[in-house]
Write an enzyme that holds these catalytic residues in place. Sequence first.
Site, PDB file in Angstrom:
ATOM      1  N   TYR A  34       0.598  -1.271  -0.048  1.00 46.73           N
ATOM      2  CA  TYR A  34      -0.005   0.007   0.148  1.00 46.73           C
ATOM      3  C   TYR A  34       0.967   1.217   0.171  1.00 46.73           C
ATOM      4  O   TYR A  34       1.054   2.034   0.912  1.00 46.73           O
ATOM      5  CB  TYR A  34      -0.788   0.051   1.421  1.00 46.73           C
ATOM      6  CG  TYR A  34      -2.061   0.704   1.431  1.00 46.73           C
ATOM      7  CD1 TYR A  34      -2.886   0.815   0.424  1.00 46.73           C
ATOM      8  CD2 TYR A  34      -2.199   1.795   2.464  1.00 46.73           C
ATOM      9  CE1 TYR A  34      -4.156   1.845   0.737  1.00 46.73           C
ATOM     10  CE2 TYR A  34      -3.099   2.541   2.626  1.00 46.73           C
ATOM     11  CZ  TYR A  34      -4.366   2.481   1.897  1.00 46.73           C
ATOM     12  OH  TYR A  34      -5.418   3.319   1.801  1.00 46.73           O
ATOM     13  N   HIS A  53      -2.094   7.767  -3.061  1.00 50.97           N
ATOM     14  CA  HIS A  53      -3.301   6.918  -2.748  1.00 50.97           C
ATOM     15  C   HIS A  53      -3.984   6.764  -1.472  1.00 50.97           C
ATOM     16  O   HIS A  53      -5.058   6.874  -1.013  1.00 50.97           O
ATOM     17  CB  HIS A  53      -3.033   5.583  -3.381  1.00 50.97           C
ATOM     18  CG  HIS A  53      -4.055   4.440  -3.267  1.00 50.97           C
ATOM     19  ND1 HIS A  53      -5.358   4.438  -4.059  1.00 50.97           N
ATOM     20  CD2 HIS A  53      -4.089   3.345  -2.524  1.00 50.97           C
ATOM     21  CE1 HIS A  53      -5.972   3.445  -3.505  1.00 50.97           C
ATOM     22  NE2 HIS A  53      -5.533   2.706  -2.677  1.00 50.97           N
ATOM     23  N   TYR A  83     -13.748  -4.966   6.146  1.00 51.85           N
ATOM     24  CA  TYR A  83     -12.465  -4.740   6.345  1.00 51.85           C
ATOM     25  C   TYR A  83     -11.810  -4.476   7.689  1.00 51.85           C
ATOM     26  O   TYR A  83     -10.596  -4.746   8.097  1.00 51.85           O
ATOM     27  CB  TYR A  83     -11.861  -3.807   5.429  1.00 51.85           C
ATOM     28  CG  TYR A  83     -11.767  -2.374   5.899  1.00 51.85           C
ATOM     29  CD1 TYR A  83     -13.280  -1.452   5.925  1.00 51.85           C
ATOM     30  CD2 TYR A  83     -10.672  -1.580   6.135  1.00 51.85           C
ATOM     31  CE1 TYR A  83     -12.999  -0.111   6.209  1.00 51.85           C
ATOM     32  CE2 TYR A  83     -10.853  -0.248   6.829  1.00 51.85           C
ATOM     33  CZ  TYR A  83     -11.957   0.257   6.758  1.00 51.85           C
ATOM     34  OH  TYR A  83     -11.891   1.598   6.759  1.00 51.85           O
ATOM     35  N   THR A 102      -1.962   0.398  -5.192  1.00 52.62           N
ATOM     36  CA  THR A 102      -2.457   1.364  -6.283  1.00 52.62           C
ATOM     37  C   THR A 102      -1.540   2.449  -6.530  1.00 52.62           C
ATOM     38  O   THR A 102      -1.128   3.076  -5.337  1.00 52.62           O
ATOM     39  CB  THR A 102      -3.807   1.933  -5.592  1.00 52.62           C
ATOM     40  OG1 THR A 102      -4.681   0.789  -5.385  1.00 52.62           O
ATOM     41  CG2 THR A 102      -4.461   2.726  -6.918  1.00 52.62           C
TER      42      THR A 102
HETATM   43 CA    CA Z   1      -4.100  -3.447  -4.167  1.00 50.06          CA
END
Ligand code: CA
Length: 428
Positions: free
Chosen positions: A137, A142, A253, A359
């Site tokens: 991450y 992002h 999550y 991302t």
């Molecule tokens: Ca991902």
Amino acid sequence: MQITANNPDRKSWLETPENCDFPIQNIPFGVFITKDDIITIGTRIGECAIDLGAFHQLGYFEGIPLTDDIFMQDSLNDFIADGRKTWRLVRNRIADVFDAKNPKLRDNKAHRDIIIFDVNEVEMLLPIDVGDYTDFYSSKEHATNVGVMFRGKDNALMPNWLHIPVGYHGRASSIVVSGTPIHRPYGQTLPQGESTPVFGPSKLVDMEVETAFITTAANHLGEPIPVDEAEEYIFGMVLFNDWSARDIQKWEYVPLGPFLGKSFASTISPWIVTMDALEPFRCESPKQDIKPLPYLQQTRTDGTFDVKIKAFLETENGDLNLLTTTNFKYLYWTMAQQLAHHTINGCNVRAGDMMGSGTISGPTQNSFGSMLELAWAGKKPITLKDGTQRVFFNDGDNVIIRGYCENENVRIGFGKCTGKILPPVTLK
Ligand code: CA
């Protein structure tokens, strides 16, 4: 040992079109199946797929210590396990044999007919048997964008983010090769303002524009990889679309992180571009705001790569809509830091393991790497060429990621990473 395969002046006797992703300086590795149902490991130059199993059998790797069947396999795992010295010898030899000045294979039609295929006549398969898949991450932009949307501007980055290359263990079994269609997944979601969940197809299917790197066997259980050695264990990179169902993800999550909202599918491009081929495209990684702990302090500052990445949405009428233009070099944490962090607790990394970058969002609105950010959680719909709007993807949408490196001498590309969203399956 020199990487002679990267010589920018080299030309091949195989034709390579202008602006092609696969000049003779690339020499990526993949797995394909021929029209005669033969599965082999291969490489690509221009529009030609090259059967390395046949190439080896006919003696073109003579003098390089390789087992007889190393390329006659349905995954690159064993070749990757052979390590960097072998990868480099093999790439150098391929470059040599396909050099315009080398007549050995060029002038042997019988051998050419066995070794070389039109790339449109072979089917690309998943190039590796992915043992474990980890997703990082590592884009600050992002993580900040998502943080602003979910927690507000003041708490956008979590307190650990500038200290740890944050990651989670993903699902390896649902990693598919480019071109594999993806059914809209089912799951539990919590409708806005409700307190009990509903069941149904996800309404918020998203892309995550990423790259992934593939490792060789790197360490024994209990032995961390020092950050300055970590690059030695990275074989190469692919483009990666880490499909995400945002509504399923949002409900599930907490507290353990993403689960079914991510594990329904992840798509990779079929040709693994080696780190050796990417070497000329090294660049400075972003300056880190806070000095990381010593085990994450990398000596070299050019630990990242200038890979230009674009994502497109192809609608069913064939229109190609550019969604984003981003770059691998925007990532805050380098691959070496990710791998050092991954193993600092003694976790062992194996040949064929895959690590997603997270991302990749750039600093501007048109460089964000997900629909969640591009359409800002539904608040800024994107208008397509056909006049329709999207905040997430519709059934029938084909998502295409492309990526390449370029300097004044050569362009090294990754080809395409594509996946089309199909309607949900009929439940039994
Ligand atoms: Ca991902």
